[in-house]
Motif scaffolding. Structure first.
Motif, short mmCIF file in Angstrom:
data_model
loop_
_atom_site.label_atom_id
_atom_site.label_comp_id
_atom_site.label_asym_id
_atom_site.label_seq_id
_atom_site.Cartn_x
_atom_site.Cartn_y
_atom_site.Cartn_z
N SER A 2 0.83 -1.20 0.00
CA SER A 2 0.00 0.00 0.00
C SER A 2 0.86 1.26 0.00
CB SER A 2 -0.95 -0.01 1.20
OG SER A 2 -0.24 -0.27 2.37
N SER A 3 0.25 2.36 -0.39
CA SER A 3 0.98 3.62 -0.49
C SER A 3 0.98 4.33 0.87
CB SER A 3 0.34 4.49 -1.56
OG SER A 3 -1.01 4.74 -1.23
N PRO A 4 1.93 5.23 1.06
CA PRO A 4 2.00 5.98 2.32
C PRO A 4 0.72 6.79 2.54
CG PRO A 4 4.01 6.28 1.05
CD PRO A 4 3.04 5.56 0.17
N LEU A 5 0.37 6.94 3.83
CA LEU A 5 -0.81 7.71 4.18
C LEU A 5 -0.54 9.20 4.03
CD1 LEU A 5 -1.80 5.86 7.47
CD2 LEU A 5 -3.04 5.80 5.32
N PRO A 6 -1.58 9.98 3.69
CA PRO A 6 -1.41 11.44 3.70
C PRO A 6 -1.19 11.91 5.14
CG PRO A 6 -3.67 10.82 3.13
CD PRO A 6 -2.90 9.55 3.25
N PRO A 7 -0.57 13.07 5.33
CA PRO A 7 -0.20 13.54 6.67
C PRO A 7 -1.33 13.51 7.71
CG PRO A 7 0.81 14.93 5.03
CD PRO A 7 -0.10 13.99 4.30
N ASP A 8 -2.53 13.94 7.36
CA ASP A 8 -3.62 13.95 8.34
C ASP A 8 -4.00 12.54 8.78
OD1 ASP A 8 -3.65 16.68 8.25
OD2 ASP A 8 -5.47 16.83 7.03
N ALA A 9 -4.08 11.63 7.82
CA ALA A 9 -4.43 10.24 8.15
C ALA A 9 -3.30 9.58 8.94
CB ALA A 9 -4.73 9.46 6.87
N LEU A 10 -2.06 9.88 8.57
CA LEU A 10 -0.91 9.35 9.29
C LEU A 10 -0.94 9.81 10.74
CD1 LEU A 10 1.83 7.87 9.37
CD2 LEU A 10 2.88 10.03 8.65
N ALA A 11 -1.18 11.09 10.95
CA ALA A 11 -1.23 11.65 12.31
C ALA A 11 -2.32 10.97 13.14
CB ALA A 11 -1.48 13.16 12.25
N ALA A 12 -3.47 10.75 12.55
CA ALA A 12 -4.57 10.10 13.27
C ALA A 12 -4.20 8.67 13.66
CB ALA A 12 -5.84 10.12 12.42
N ARG A 13 -3.59 7.93 12.75
CA ARG A 13 -3.22 6.53 13.05
C ARG A 13 -2.09 6.47 14.08
NH1 ARG A 13 -5.59 2.21 10.46
NH2 ARG A 13 -5.02 1.43 12.51
N LEU A 14 -1.12 7.39 13.98
CA LEU A 14 -0.04 7.41 14.97
C LEU A 14 -0.56 7.79 16.35
CD1 LEU A 14 2.91 8.95 12.92
CD2 LEU A 14 2.57 6.56 13.58
N ALA A 15 -1.58 8.64 16.41
CA ALA A 15 -2.21 8.97 17.69
C ALA A 15 -2.81 7.70 18.31
CB ALA A 15 -3.27 10.04 17.50
N GLU A 16 -3.37 6.84 17.49
CA GLU A 16 -3.90 5.56 17.99
C GLU A 16 -2.78 4.70 18.59
OE1 GLU A 16 -6.64 3.36 15.38
OE2 GLU A 16 -6.72 5.18 14.15
N VAL A 17 -1.60 4.75 17.97
CA VAL A 17 -0.47 3.99 18.50
C VAL A 17 -0.11 4.50 19.89
CG1 VAL A 17 1.99 3.47 18.17
CG2 VAL A 17 0.43 3.42 16.21
N TYR A 18 -0.03 5.82 20.06
CA TYR A 18 0.28 6.39 21.37
C TYR A 18 -0.75 5.96 22.41
CZ TYR A 18 3.87 9.55 19.60
OH TYR A 18 5.00 10.06 19.07
N VAL A 19 -2.01 6.02 22.04
CA VAL A 19 -3.08 5.65 22.97
C VAL A 19 -2.95 4.18 23.36
CG1 VAL A 19 -5.58 5.33 23.16
CG2 VAL A 19 -4.67 7.45 22.22
N ALA A 20 -2.59 3.32 22.43
CA ALA A 20 -2.47 1.89 22.71
C ALA A 20 -1.22 1.55 23.53
CB ALA A 20 -2.46 1.10 21.40
N LEU A 21 -0.14 2.28 23.34
CA LEU A 21 1.12 1.95 24.01
C LEU A 21 1.07 2.15 25.51
CD1 LEU A 21 3.92 3.39 21.71
CD2 LEU A 21 3.51 1.01 22.32
N GLY A 22 0.47 3.22 25.97
CA GLY A 22 0.45 3.53 27.41
C GLY A 22 -0.12 2.40 28.25
N PRO A 23 -1.35 1.97 27.99
CA PRO A 23 -1.92 0.89 28.81
C PRO A 23 -1.14 -0.42 28.72
CG PRO A 23 -3.64 2.02 27.59
CD PRO A 23 -2.33 2.55 27.09
N VAL A 24 -0.63 -0.74 27.55
CA VAL A 24 0.14 -1.99 27.41
C VAL A 24 1.38 -1.92 28.29
CG1 VAL A 24 1.53 -3.37 25.80
CG2 VAL A 24 -0.72 -2.55 25.11
#
Length: 157
Positions: A2-24
């Motif tokens: 797949s192709s790279p995400l546009p900046p806004d979509a990338l930012a939203a998905r990376l925010a999900e990573v941050y949210v998931a990392l803390g509790p784990v």
């Protein structure tokens, strides 16, 4: 592929990573701290011992920099580990006032017990994860960390 995400979509998905990392991270830390086989070893002391086991003796400022923690916090963790006989302070030939922190045999035994327990816990994750998925996960996390370091550095400059 797949192709790279546009900046806004990338930012939203990376925010999900941050949210998931803390509790784990907190959940694994809690489980390890509560484990009877390794009781009494705080997450901070665990991190100091693990770094010393991997990298050899270090000064408190070196430990703090590599963990992105305050020198004062790491100093408290070193004192805690020293009181427990897990580390010792030795003369630093490069700097008279900044001792080297060295892991002791009991410290090595303690961190080995903790990391063995962590690996047993993490080995039960399942999910049929592939080496490629884990490599991609690590690549993303390292890229995020490098970008944040760059942003922090630019903010201070």
């Amino acid at each position: 592929m797949s192709s790279p995400l546009p900046p806004d979509a990338l930012a939203a998905r990376l925010a999900e990573v941050y949210v998931a990392l803390g509790p784990v991270y907190r959940r694994v830390s809690r489980i390890v701290e509560q484990d009877e086989a390794v009781s009494g070893l705080s997450v901070g002391v665990r991190n100091v011992l693990d770094q010393l086991r991997r990298d050899g003796e270090r000064t408190v400022p070196q430990l703090a920099r590599s963990q992105d923690l305050s020198r004062q916090f790491v100093q408290r963790m070193v004192h805690e580990a020293r009181r427990a006989g897990l580390v010792e302070l030795v003369d630093n030939p490069s700097h008279r006032r900044s001792h080297l922190v060295r892991i002791t045999p009991p410290g090595h035994e303690a961190i080995t017990a903790v990391t063995d327990r962590e690996q047993a816990l993490l080995g039960s994750v399942g999910g049929n994860l592939t080496a490629q998925e884990l490599a991609a996960t690590l690549r993303v996390l390292h890229h995020m960390d490098e970008a944040l370091i760059r942003i922090e550095t630019e903010g201070r400059g």
